[in-house]
Design a protein around this motif. Structure first.
Motif: not given
Ligand SMILES: Nc1ncnc2c1ncn2[C@@H]1O[C@H](COP(=O)(O)OP(=O)(O)O)[C@@H](O)[C@H]1O
Ligand SMILES: [Mg+2]
Lengths: 272, 291, 288
Positions: C49-51, C56-57, C65-67, C258-260
Motif C-alpha cells: 500500500d502507499l505506506d 522507512g524500514v 516500508g521500503i522507501f 518487496s518481491g512483487v
C-alpha cells in the motif's frame, strides 16, 4: 595477367593530363579483395558536358563512379590503383580534403537514399555541414527545389518525412540535395532504373535542362536515353570477368560509327 | 574552411571512441588482476594442493590451524550444474520445438512471452520461490528439504529460458524449403524433427547449452537460498550442499586475511571455469561458420 | 507388407509420444510460471500500500516500508547508468562504425566483452569489493555498487546498441559520405537518431539486469537499510532486501511484498524492451 587484359581491352592510352583538363583518369584499376573489377581505364571528362557510361551490368561502371569521389574508401576490401586528377589536383594523393572533394563532386545513386528525416532537414544537413549561414538555408533550399521542379509539389509540406514522397519525387529530391552544394561535377548512377516511365521522363528532362550548366557523368542502361542526353559516351565491357573501357568519344560518333566490334554488337543487341 | 574543422572533429571523435573501447575492455583485465592479486597470498602460503588435501573447511579457527578444503564446494557447483543442464537442455529444446512446430500460432506466442518473462525474473526471486514453495515439498520427502535436488530444480528453472530462447532462435534459422521438402515426402513430424531439424540445429543447440551451463555455474542467490549450505560432498540428491558461489556470499562479509584470500581463489576458479566455457563456445562458433 | 505396416505403426507411436512430451513440457513451463507469479501476487499484493512504499524500514524489515530501499536502488541505478551510457555508446559506435578501420582493437574489445558478459555476478562482487571499495577507497557505498553494476551492464548495453546501429541501412552512410559529411555529423545527425530504438532497448535490458542483481551488491553497496545521505553512504538494493528478509524470522510477508514490487518493475522494463525491439527496430528495418 594484366598484359593479357590490356590486349583484350584494347583501351586507348592517353598522354599525361594537362593542368586545365577538368577530370583526367589514367590507368585506373579497381579491385575487391583479389577480384579485379576494373582495369587500365584512361579517360578525360570535359567541363560542362554530359558524359554517359554505358555497357552491360557488372563491368565496373558503379565502381568507376565510386573512385571519382573516393566513396570507394568506404567499401570493405576495395582498392584503387592509378591516377585521378580533378581540376589539377590528384585526388588520391595525401592531404586531400575528402569532405571538400565530395562537396565538389555530388552523387545521385541508383536507389533514392534520403535520410529518414523531413524534406527540409535533408537539404539543410549538407548545407549546415559545409558552413552555409543560417539565414541562407531557406533561400538555397528553395533554389534547388525549383531547379529540380519539386518546389510546387512540396513547398507546402517541407516538414513531412522525406520517405513519404513518391519514388520519382524522392529521386529528384536526391538530385536537389546533391545540388545544394553547387557541385562542379555531378555523378549519377542509373538514376532512373528504379523509377516508372513517367518519373523517368521527368528526370530525363531535368538532366537535359541541366546540360551545359553542370558537368554530369551518368550511368544508364537506356541507349535511347543516352543518345538523347549525352555529349560524350564511354563504353564499358567485361573481359575475363574484369571490366574496362573499350571505346569513348563524342556520343554522335560512337553511336553512328562504333569502332570496336563489341560496341557494335552491344548497340545492335540493345536496339535489337 | 568548415571541412578542415570537421576532420579535426572526426579525429577527436575517433580518439574518444578508442579511449572508451580501451576502458570498456580493460574491465576484464582489471577483474583478472584483482582476483589474482587478492588470491596470491593464499596461493603462496597455502598452495593449491591443500585446497584438495586438507581434511575440512575450517577457515576461521585459531590462526595457523585453519583448513581450506575446497573440493566439496567445487563438487556441489559441478553436480548442481550438471543436474540442471541435464533437465533444462531437453526441456528447453522441447519448449522451443513446441513454439515452432506443434503449437497453434496464438499458443506459440503465449509460450514465447512466458519464456521471455521467466528469463527476466531475478535470481533472488527464484531463490525465494524455491525456499517457500519447493523446499516445503521436498521436506516431506527428506528433511530438511534444502538440498542438492532443490538447487538443481531451481537452477533448471533459471537456465531453461536461456536455453529455450537460444534454441528457438536456432530453429528459426532452418530454411523453410527443407521443412517443405520433408513435408512433401510425407514424413511425420517426429521423423522431420529427428532427420532434418535436429541435425541442422545441432551446433546452435550446443551453443545454447554452453551458455546455460555458464549461467548455472555462476548462479549465487538461488542456490544460496535453497541448497542448505552444508560443506560436504553429497552422497545423494537429498544431501544439503554448499556451492563455490554460495560459499563466497556467506563468508565474504567477515573473512579476513588468509580466509579472504582463499575466497578470492574460489572466485578465480569460477572465472577459470567460465573462461573455459566461453573459449569452447567461441571455438565452436568458429568451426561452425567454417563449415 | 506387414513388416512395413508394423514399422509404420511404430513410427506413429513415436510421433504420438514425442507430441505428448512436447506439449507436456510446454505445459509444465507455463504452469511453473503461473505458480511462481501467482504465489508471489497472492501473498505479496496484500502487503503493498502507499505506506509500504513511502515509509522507512523498521525492525530490520519485518515492519515498516521500503522507501529508503527504493531510494538506494534508484541511486545505485543512476550511478550505473551515468557511467555505462557514455562509455557504452562510444564503444558501440566504434564496434559498429569503425571496426574496419580498427580491426585489432575491435576484435580485442569484442572478445573481452564476451568474457565480461559471462563473468558470474559474485565474481563482480569480489572485484568491486577489492577495486572500488578498498583499492579506490570508496568503502561500502552506493557509488561502489553502482560502478560495479556498470561493469556488469556494459556488455549487454554495448551489444544491443551495436546491433541497433548496424540495423541502420548503409544507404544513409553512403549518402552522407557522398555529401562530404564528416563522421561526427553523420553520427550525431543521422545514425544515432536512426539507431535510437536499439539504444533504448539496450538501456532497458541493462536496467533490467541491474535491478535484478543481488550478489554483486552484497559486498559493494552493502546492507544499510536507512535513508542514504550521499553517494558515499551504504545503501541496500531492493533485491538484496528480499534476500535479507528471508534470513530474519517473520520477514516473509514483507519479502513477498518487496518481491512483487521488484518483479513488477522488471516486467514493465522487459516488456518495454521487447516491444521496442519488435515494433520500432523491426519496423524501421522493414520500412527501408
Ligand atoms: N562491394 C563489392 N565487393 C565485391 N565485389 C564487388 C563489389 N561491388 C562490385 N563488385 C564486383 O565488381 C564488378 C563490377 O561491379 P559494378 O561496378 O557494380 O558494375 P556495374 O555498375 O557496371 O553493374 C562486379 O563483378 C561485381 O560483382
Ligand atoms: Mg551499377
Amino acid at each position: 595477367m594484366s598484359d593479357c587484359c590490356f590486349e583484350a581491352c584494347q583501351s586507348q592510352r592517353l598522354p599525361d593530363p594537362e593542368d586545365e583538363t577538368f577530370l583526367a583518369v589514367r590507368n585506373l584499376s579497381v579491385h575487391y579483395g583479389a577480384k579485379v573489377a576494373l582495369e587500365s581505364v584512361d579517360i578525360d571528362i570535359q567541363r560542362g558536358r554530359v558524359t554517359a557510361l554505358i555497357g552491360p551490368s557488372g563491368c565496373g561502371k558503379t565502381s568507376f563512379l565510386f573512385t571519382l569521389n573516393r566513396l570507394s574508401d568506404l567499401i570493405p576490401g576495395c582498392g584503387v590503383g592509378g591516377r585521378v586528377r580533378f581540376e589539377g589536383t590528384e585526388i588520391y594523393s595525401d592531404g586531400v580534403d575528402i569532405g571538400l572533394l565530395r562537396a565538389n563532386i555530388g552523387m545521385v545513386f541508383q536507389k533514392p537514399n534520403l535520410f529518414p528525416v523531413s524534406i527540409r532537414k535533408n537539404l539543410y544537413l549538407p548545407l549546415r555541414e559545409h558552413g552555409c549561414p543560417v539565414n541562407q538555408l531557406d533561400r538555397r533550399s528553395e533554389e534547388v527545389l525549383r531547379e529540380v521542379g519539386l518546389w510546387s509539389e512540396v513547398s507546402d509540406r517541407l516538414d513531412a518525412s522525406a520517405h513519404s514522397l513518391s519514388g520519382g519525387q524522392q529521386q529528384r529530391l536526391c538530385i536537389a540535395r546533391a545540388l545544394t552544394l553547387r557541385p562542379k561535377l555531378l555523378l549519377m548512377d542509373e538514376p532512373c532504373s528504379s523509377l516508372d516511365p513517367m518519373a523517368t521522363d521527368v528526370i530525363e528532362r531535368l538532366i537535359l535542362k541541366m546540360r551545359g550548366e553542370y558537368s554530369i557523368v551518368i550511368v544508364t542502361h537506356n541507349l535511347a536515353q543516352a543518345q538523347r542526353i549525352a555529349d560524350d559516351v564511354a563504353v564499358f565491357w567485361c573481359h575475363d570477368e574484369s571490366g574496362c573501357v573499350i571505346e569513348s568519344g563524342h556520343a554522335e560518333a560512337v553511336f553512328r560509327a562504333p569502332k570496336q566490334p563489341d560496341t557494335v554488337a552491344y548497340l545492335a543487341g540493345q536496339r535489337g | 574552411m568548415k571541412t578542415r574543422g570537421a576532420t579535426r572533429n572526426d579525429r577527436i571523435l575517433l580518439w574518444g571512441l578508442r579511449g572508451a573501447s580501451v576502458l570498456a575492455s580493460s574491465i576484464v583485465l582489471l577483474i583478472v588482476y584483482f582476483l589474482l592479486a587478492e588470491s596470491l597470498p593464499a596461493l603462496r602460503r597455502i598452495g593449491i594442493a591443500r585446497f584438495v588435501t586438507d581434511g575440512d573447511w575450517l577457515p576461521s579457527t585459531a590462526e595457523g590451524e585453519n583448513q581450506y578444503r575446497l573440493v566439496p564446494m567445487l563438487a556441489a557447483t559441478l553436480l548442481s550444474t550438471l543436474g540442471a543442464v541435464l533437465i533444462a537442455a531437453p526441456a528447453g529444446l522441447l519448449s522451443a520445438v513446441f513454439c515452432h512446430f506443434y503449437a497453434p500460432k496464438a499458443l506459440a506466442t503465449l509460450q514465447r512471452r512466458i519464456v521471455e518473462l521467466l528469463a527476466g525474473i531475478p535470481s533472488v526471486i527464484y531463490g525465494f520461490w524455491g525456499l517457500v514453495t519447493l523446499v516445503p515439498i521436498l521436506q516431506r520427502l527428506a528433511p530438511p528439504g534444502q538440498n542438492l535436488l532443490a538447487g538443481i530444480l531451481v537452477l533448471t528453472l533459471m537456465i531453461l529460458p536461456t536455453i529455450a530462447m537460444l534454441a528457438s532462435a536456432t530453429l528459426a534459422t532452418i530454411p523453410q524449403a527443407h521443412l517443405q521438402g520433408a513435408a512433401a515426402l510425407g514424413l511425420s513430424r517426429w521423423t522431420t524433427l529427428r532427420g532434418v531439424v535436429l541435425p541442422e540445429a545441432a551446433p546452435g543447440l550446443l551453443i545454447a547449452l554452453l551458455l546455460g551451463t555458464m549461467r548455472a555455474v555462476g548462479e549465487t542467490m538461488a542456490v544460496l537460498m535453497v541448497c542448505g549450505n552444508v560443506v560436504q560432498i553429497p552422497t545423494s540428491l537429498f544431501d544439503p550442499v554448499r556451492t563455490l558461489t554460495a560459499n563466497i556470499a556467506l563468508e565474504m562479509g567477515y573473512a579476513t586475511s588468509e580466509h579472504r584470500s582463499v575466497l578470492f581463489v574460489s572466485g578465480l576458479a569460477l572465472m577459470a571455469l567460465v573462461v573455459l566455457l566461453i573459449g569452447l563456445q567461441r571455438q565452436f562458433r568458429r568451426s561452425v561458420t567454417l563449415v | 507388407m506387414s513388416r512395413s505396416t508394423s514399422r509404420g505403426a511404430r513410427a506413429k507411436v513415436a510421433d504420438g509420444l514425442v507430441q505428448a512430451l512436447v506439449w507436456g513440457t510446454a505445459g509444465t513451463v507455463s504452469a511453473v510460471f503461473l505458480c511462481l507469479v501467482g504465489d508471489l501476487l497472492w501473498h505479496g499484493l496484500a502487503g503493498i500500500d502507499l505506506d509500504f512504499l513511502t515509509q522507512g524500514v523498521e525492525r530490520t524489515g519485518r515492519a515498516g516500508g521500503i522507501f529508503p530501499i527504493l531510494v538506494s536502488t534508484f541511486l545505485i541505478l543512476a550511478v550505473c547508468l551515468a557511467v555505462s551510457i557514455p562509455i557504452g555508446l562510444l564503444t558501440a559506435i566504434l564496434l559498429s562504425e569503425f571496426s574496419r578501420r580498427n580491426p585489432t582493437l575491435s576484435r580485442l574489445v569484442g572478445a573481452s566483452l564476451d568474457v565480461l558478459a559471462g563473468v558470474p555476478s559474485i565474481v563482480f562482487g569480489l572485484f568491486g569489493n577489492a577495486f572500488f571499495c578498498i583499492a579506490l577507497g570508496m568503502g561500502f557505498s552506493i557509488l561502489s555498487g553502482g560502478l560495479t553494476l556498470s561493469c556488469m551492464v556494459l556488455p549487454i548495453f554495448i551489444r544491443s546498441v551495436e546491433l541497433g546501429l548496424r540495423a541502420v541501412p548503409s544507404d544513409y552512410r553512403l549518402a552522407g559520405a557522398a555529401l562530404g559529411m564528416s563522421h561526427t555529423s553523420m553520427l550525431l545527425k543521422i545514425l544515432l537518431p536512426a539507431g535510437a530504438p536499439g539504444i533504448a532497448a539496450g538501456l532497458m535490458l541493462g536496467v533490467g539486469r541491474a535491478l535484478a542483481e543481488t550478489a554483486a551488491l552484497m559486498f559493494t553497496s552493502g546492507y544499510a537499510d536507512r535513508m542514504p545521505s550521499s553517494l558515499m553512504d551504504s545503501g541496500r538494493a531492493l533485491s538484496l532486501h528480499i534476500y535479507d528478509l528471508t534470513q530474519v524470522t517473520g520477514g516473509r510477508p514483507n519479502a513477498y511484498a518487496s518481491g512483487v514490487v521488484l518483479v513488477a518493475l522488471l516486467l514493465v522494463i522487459n516488456l518495454l524492451a521487447s516491444w521496442t525491439v519488435e515494433h520500432i527496430v523491426g519496423g524501421r528495418v522493414q520500412r527501408v
